[in-house]
Design an enzyme around this catalytic site. Structure first.
Site, PDB file in Angstrom:
ATOM      1  N   HIS A  73      -1.332  17.488  10.877  1.00  7.57           N
ATOM      2  CA  HIS A  73      -0.404  18.562  10.490  1.00  7.57           C
ATOM      3  C   HIS A  73      -1.168  19.822  10.085  1.00  7.57           C
ATOM      4  O   HIS A  73      -0.813  20.929  10.490  1.00  7.57           O
ATOM      5  CB  HIS A  73       0.527  18.109   9.360  1.00  7.57           C
ATOM      6  CG  HIS A  73       1.261  16.841   9.687  1.00  7.57           C
ATOM      7  ND1 HIS A  73       1.757  15.986   8.749  1.00  7.57           N
ATOM      8  CD2 HIS A  73       1.546  16.276  10.893  1.00  7.57           C
ATOM      9  CE1 HIS A  73       2.328  14.952   9.356  1.00  7.57           C
ATOM     10  NE2 HIS A  73       2.206  15.104  10.652  1.00  7.57           N
ATOM     11  N   HIS A 225       8.855  17.569  15.167  1.00  6.45           N
ATOM     12  CA  HIS A 225       7.661  17.044  14.491  1.00  6.45           C
ATOM     13  C   HIS A 225       6.664  16.451  15.494  1.00  6.45           C
ATOM     14  O   HIS A 225       5.449  16.605  15.328  1.00  6.45           O
ATOM     15  CB  HIS A 225       8.027  16.003  13.423  1.00  6.45           C
ATOM     16  CG  HIS A 225       6.808  15.598  12.660  1.00  6.45           C
ATOM     17  ND1 HIS A 225       6.315  16.329  11.605  1.00  6.45           N
ATOM     18  CD2 HIS A 225       5.924  14.598  12.858  1.00  6.45           C
ATOM     19  CE1 HIS A 225       5.190  15.795  11.182  1.00  6.45           C
ATOM     20  NE2 HIS A 225       4.929  14.734  11.926  1.00  6.45           N
ATOM     21  N   ASP A 229       2.718  17.344  15.855  1.00  5.79           N
ATOM     22  CA  ASP A 229       1.632  16.365  15.993  1.00  5.79           C
ATOM     23  C   ASP A 229       0.808  16.643  17.256  1.00  5.79           C
ATOM     24  O   ASP A 229      -0.420  16.567  17.238  1.00  5.79           O
ATOM     25  CB  ASP A 229       2.201  14.938  16.110  1.00  5.79           C
ATOM     26  CG  ASP A 229       2.646  14.364  14.778  1.00  5.79           C
ATOM     27  OD1 ASP A 229       2.247  14.890  13.721  1.00  5.79           O
ATOM     28  OD2 ASP A 229       3.394  13.360  14.796  1.00  5.79           O
ATOM     29  N   HIS A 252       0.364   9.928  19.258  1.00  6.45           N
ATOM     30  CA  HIS A 252      -1.058  10.216  18.999  1.00  6.45           C
ATOM     31  C   HIS A 252      -1.995   9.574  20.031  1.00  6.45           C
ATOM     32  O   HIS A 252      -2.978  10.185  20.436  1.00  6.45           O
ATOM     33  CB  HIS A 252      -1.445   9.739  17.599  1.00  6.45           C
ATOM     34  CG  HIS A 252      -0.803  10.540  16.511  1.00  6.45           C
ATOM     35  ND1 HIS A 252      -0.984  11.896  16.386  1.00  6.45           N
ATOM     36  CD2 HIS A 252       0.022  10.183  15.509  1.00  6.45           C
ATOM     37  CE1 HIS A 252      -0.298  12.334  15.348  1.00  6.45           C
ATOM     38  NE2 HIS A 252       0.323  11.317  14.801  1.00  6.45           N
TER      39      HIS A 252
HETATM   40 ZN    ZN Z   1       3.035  13.855  12.075  1.00 10.19          ZN
END
Ligand code: ZN
Length: 279
Positions: A73, A225, A229, A252
């Protein structure tokens, strides 16, 4: 496009969402060419895909026996602000404070203290499309005159499909908090994660509703969000991208695979100028 740093040091303190421990970080300005790096107990870890050790629900970097976690973040905010050179020193703990679960507080403090340097920024110019896939998820990049990133996903039980977009306006995604589904909470705790998670720093989604009394900040907040990321993970390239990135359901792990692939084709010859092009 010029490199940037901050005009002064700034401190953030707060609980880490995964370790549950209070961390204190100090962001120090650095000269051009330093890059963004973390410092724990006097040792440095560059904010680079080369030091990614884990991508399980957060991005963890490690080098020489030290690790830093949940870097994405803060890195996303630095990427949006174009801050290329900075040391993020951990005075306490090794997890970036989660604050309210979004990039909002980092952005609010940092946006007024960025400082331009005279050297040109490193830019990867996308000349040829690239796509990385994992099951039904994929991330692609194609030539574009500037930088744009899009994320397409869904919010289980709440939103069948949504697309979030960042093309320079940080306000589109800066407020979007981290989230998880109710059924994941126990699993995360068993894995030793989310020890510092609460409704104050994360959205918890139940079966068709949100546990947080204040609700969502936008109906597609979780999708925004995921885009935040993605930007944080893209920053691990150590260069800005001139291209249009599109992620369909990426997380991720796929972000990391994408960055690694892009780096391999872009950095196969070492940097000799401030601008490299994909072959
Ligand atoms: Zn996050």
């Amino acid at each position: 496009m010029k490199q940037k740093t901050l005009s002064e040091s700034v401190e953030f303190e707060g609980v880490g969402i995964h370790t549950g421990e209070v961390s204190k970080i100090v962001l120090h300005p650095e000269k051009a060419g330093t890059g963004v790096r973390f410092m724990v107990k006097g040792k440095y870890i560059p904010a680079s895909y080369k030091y990614v050790l884990k991508t399980d629900h957060a991005t963890l970097l490690g080098k020489d026996g030290i690790t830093v976690i949940t870097v994405e973040h803060l890195l996303a905010v630095l990427y949006m602000l174009g801050v290329d050179n900075l040391t993020i020193e951990f005075k306490k703990g090794n997890e970036v404070p989660i604050l309210d679960g979004s990039g909002y507080y980092f952005y609010k403090i940092l946006k007024g203290i960025t400082s331009e340097l005279s050297e040109k920024a490193r830019v990867i110019e996308i000349r040829k499309s690239l796509e990385v896939k994992n099951c039904n998820a994929y991330i692609s990049v194609e030539p574009y005159h500037g930088f744009c990133a899009l994320y397409r996903g869904y919010v289980k039980g709440l939103l069948e499909e949504g697309v979030a977009q960042y093309c320079g306006n940080a306000k589109e995604i800066i407020f979007a908090r981290t989230f998880c589904y109710e059924e994941e909470v126990e699993y995360l705790r068993q894995k030793g994660l989310a020890k510092g998670g609460s409704l104050k720093n994360a959205v918890v989604i139940g079966n068709g509703f949100v546990h947080n009394p204040e609700g969502l900040r936008s109906k597609d907040e979780p999708i925004r969000h995921k885009l935040l990321d993605l930007l944080g993970d893209l920053s691990l390239l150590g260069a800005r991208i001139r291209g249009r990135v599109f992620s369909h359901l990426g997380g991720h792990t796929l972000n990391y695979a994408f960055v690694k692939n892009l780096a391999e084709i872009s950095f196969s010859t070492s940097f000799t100028s401030s601008c490299v092009s994909t072959p």
